[in-house]
Design an enzyme around this catalytic site. Structure first.
Site, PDB file in Angstrom:
ATOM      1  N   ASP A  60       0.946  -1.312   0.096  1.00  0.00           N
ATOM      2  CA  ASP A  60       0.003  -0.051  -0.027  1.00  0.00           C
ATOM      3  C   ASP A  60       0.849   1.127  -0.166  1.00  0.00           C
ATOM      4  O   ASP A  60       0.553   2.179  -0.723  1.00  0.00           O
ATOM      5  CB  ASP A  60      -0.964  -0.030   1.024  1.00  0.00           C
ATOM      6  CG  ASP A  60      -0.260  -0.004   2.512  1.00  0.00           C
ATOM      7  OD1 ASP A  60       0.953  -0.021   2.664  1.00  0.00           O
ATOM      8  OD2 ASP A  60      -0.963  -0.161   3.605  1.00  0.00           O
ATOM      9  N   VAL A  61       2.125   1.156   0.723  1.00  0.00           N
ATOM     10  CA  VAL A  61       2.815   2.118   0.811  1.00  0.00           C
ATOM     11  C   VAL A  61       3.813   2.707  -0.398  1.00  0.00           C
ATOM     12  O   VAL A  61       4.072   3.654  -0.678  1.00  0.00           O
ATOM     13  CB  VAL A  61       3.943   2.256   1.983  1.00  0.00           C
ATOM     14  CG1 VAL A  61       5.059   1.296   1.628  1.00  0.00           C
ATOM     15  CG2 VAL A  61       4.145   3.451   2.441  1.00  0.00           C
ATOM     16  N   TYR A  62       3.844   1.828  -1.635  1.00  0.00           N
ATOM     17  CA  TYR A  62       4.519   2.154  -2.798  1.00  0.00           C
ATOM     18  C   TYR A  62       3.590   3.201  -3.729  1.00  0.00           C
ATOM     19  O   TYR A  62       2.544   3.018  -4.042  1.00  0.00           O
ATOM     20  CB  TYR A  62       4.569   0.919  -3.637  1.00  0.00           C
ATOM     21  CG  TYR A  62       5.585  -0.308  -3.008  1.00  0.00           C
ATOM     22  CD1 TYR A  62       6.035   0.159  -1.886  1.00  0.00           C
ATOM     23  CD2 TYR A  62       5.490  -1.480  -3.675  1.00  0.00           C
ATOM     24  CE1 TYR A  62       6.950  -1.142  -1.394  1.00  0.00           C
ATOM     25  CE2 TYR A  62       6.234  -2.383  -3.191  1.00  0.00           C
ATOM     26  CZ  TYR A  62       7.064  -2.362  -1.964  1.00  0.00           C
ATOM     27  OH  TYR A  62       7.877  -3.336  -1.594  1.00  0.00           O
ATOM     28  N   SER A  63       4.126   4.393  -3.658  1.00  0.00           N
ATOM     29  CA  SER A  63       3.470   5.531  -4.059  1.00  0.00           C
ATOM     30  C   SER A  63       2.254   5.764  -3.728  1.00  0.00           C
ATOM     31  O   SER A  63       1.088   5.952  -4.438  1.00  0.00           O
ATOM     32  CB  SER A  63       3.789   5.329  -5.783  1.00  0.00           C
ATOM     33  OG  SER A  63       5.018   5.174  -6.288  1.00  0.00           O
ATOM     34  N   ALA A  64       1.805   5.698  -2.475  1.00  0.00           N
ATOM     35  CA  ALA A  64       0.767   5.930  -1.916  1.00  0.00           C
ATOM     36  C   ALA A  64      -0.457   5.183  -2.555  1.00  0.00           C
ATOM     37  O   ALA A  64      -1.561   5.738  -2.843  1.00  0.00           O
ATOM     38  CB  ALA A  64       0.435   7.654  -1.986  1.00  0.00           C
TER      39      ALA A  64
END
Length: 348
Positions: A60-64
């Site tokens: 999920d944190v990959y490029s928001a």
């Protein structure tokens, strides 16, 4: 493509899986890796599937969330042919409840990931980091509910210390919650710390390794050489501080050995480095990323052949560094080593 059982689960995964961190790339870290859009992502998925690469990993944190969204679009119409792995737990914002692995946040993070991915299930859901503020029982109870609801098939972790993983596994056994079957770890020829505690734990407890950054955070691409400056186009200029530290002397020793083996095999330096990894104990799958189609095809070429035992020994020797305590007695003294022999293929 070879397929392996993921830990003690019934899930078979390819020895190479695709890391989608470049999909929708934005920001100082992920933007430096790549900014693959939906059209190109579909083409990369085509290439991966043609080669037997059926596991696609994101977070999920990959490029928001953009990576999950682009991956979901790229997989439309072929969901039943693939396995999807994603992660949650790192901060998605500065507000309350936007970080960590509390039960409430895990349920919300799963729902958000399902929506972005455009699917009704996640084959492997992993905690991106250990959250010391939440009891492991609360974490496991939330994951148990998500598994029972059919939203998650298998659970794993990433970047856990040995005691954190073992505490969680013991709690799962005690309460009848799902056990972690995968540990997504940093492991490479210039970063072999995984071997000291986490590899034996994985071997003993049935936790398979999914390897991230197998080329040492971009250092084993074949472009970095002893006595030469860092290439102008290297992403290390912008991202080195985000990744694992690597001692320069170790790096150049390993690159020298990789160069020799690459010449002997007619393979590239990255292909040799990846082939070494797929032969390590407990490794279920090595996650490869790519900025473009050519890089993806090159990385896929790391399998379908094998290094010789002598070549593996050379790479082992070049990459080995003295063991930390409490491991060095077992490496240096026969009496200790007799009580705790190394796993086959490790240097200690």
């Amino acid at each position: 493509m070879e397929y392996r059982q993921l830990g003690a689960s019934g899930l078979d995964v390819p020895v190479l899986s695709f890391g989608a961190a470049t999909f929708g790339g934005s920001g100082p870290l992920f933007g430096a890796w790549g900014d693959t859009g939906i059209r190109e992502a579909r083409r990369m998925v085509d290439i991966a599937l043609d080669a037997g690469v059926t596991l696609f990993d994101t977070a999920d944190v990959y490029s928001a969330g953009a990576s999950e969204t682009v991956l979901g679009e790229a997989l439309q119409g072929r969901r039943d042919r693939v396995l999807i792995s994603t992660k949650a737990g790192l901060p998605m914002g500065d507000g309350p409840g936007e970080a960590g692995t509390s039960g409430v946040r895990l349920v919300r993070a799963t729902e958000d990931a399902l929506r972005r991915l455009g699917t009704d299930r996640i084959d492997l859901f992993q905690l991106h980091a250990f959250d010391a503020s939440v009891p492991v029982e609360e974490v496991l109870e939330a994951l148990d509910g998500l598994v029972r609801d059919g939203k998650i098939r298998h659970v794993g972790v990433s970047n856990f210390a040995g005691w954190q993983l073992m505490k969680s596994l013991a709690a799962a056994d005690r309460h009848g919650f799902p056990r972690y079957v995968a540990h997504q770890v940093y492991y490479s020829l210039v970063g072999r710390d995984y071997e000291w505690d986490l590899m034996p734990l994985g071997h003993d407890q049935g936790v398979g390794a999914l390897v991230w950054s197998p080329l040492g955070w971009g250092r084993l691409t074949g472009r970095i050489r002893r006595g030469s400056p860092l290439p102008t186009g290297s992403r290390l200029h912008r991202t080195a501080d985000y990744g694992p530290p690597v001692d320069e002397a170790l790096l150049y020793d390993v690159v020298d050995a990789l160069d020799e083996v690459a010449r002997e095999t007619g393979r590239t330096v990255p292909q040799v480095a990846l082939n070494w990894l797929v032969q390590r104990p407990t490794v279920a799958s090595v996650i490869i990323g790519a900025r473009d189609e050519e890089q993806l095809r090159q990385n896929i070429g790391a399998v379908g052949w094998s290094l010789t035992p002598e070549q593996i020994t050379r790479l082992d020797t070049a990459s080995h560094r003295p063991a930390p305590y409490p491991h060095f007695p077992y490496e240096r003294q026969e009496a200790f080593a007799r009580l705790n022999p190394p796993l086959l293929g490790t240097a200690h």
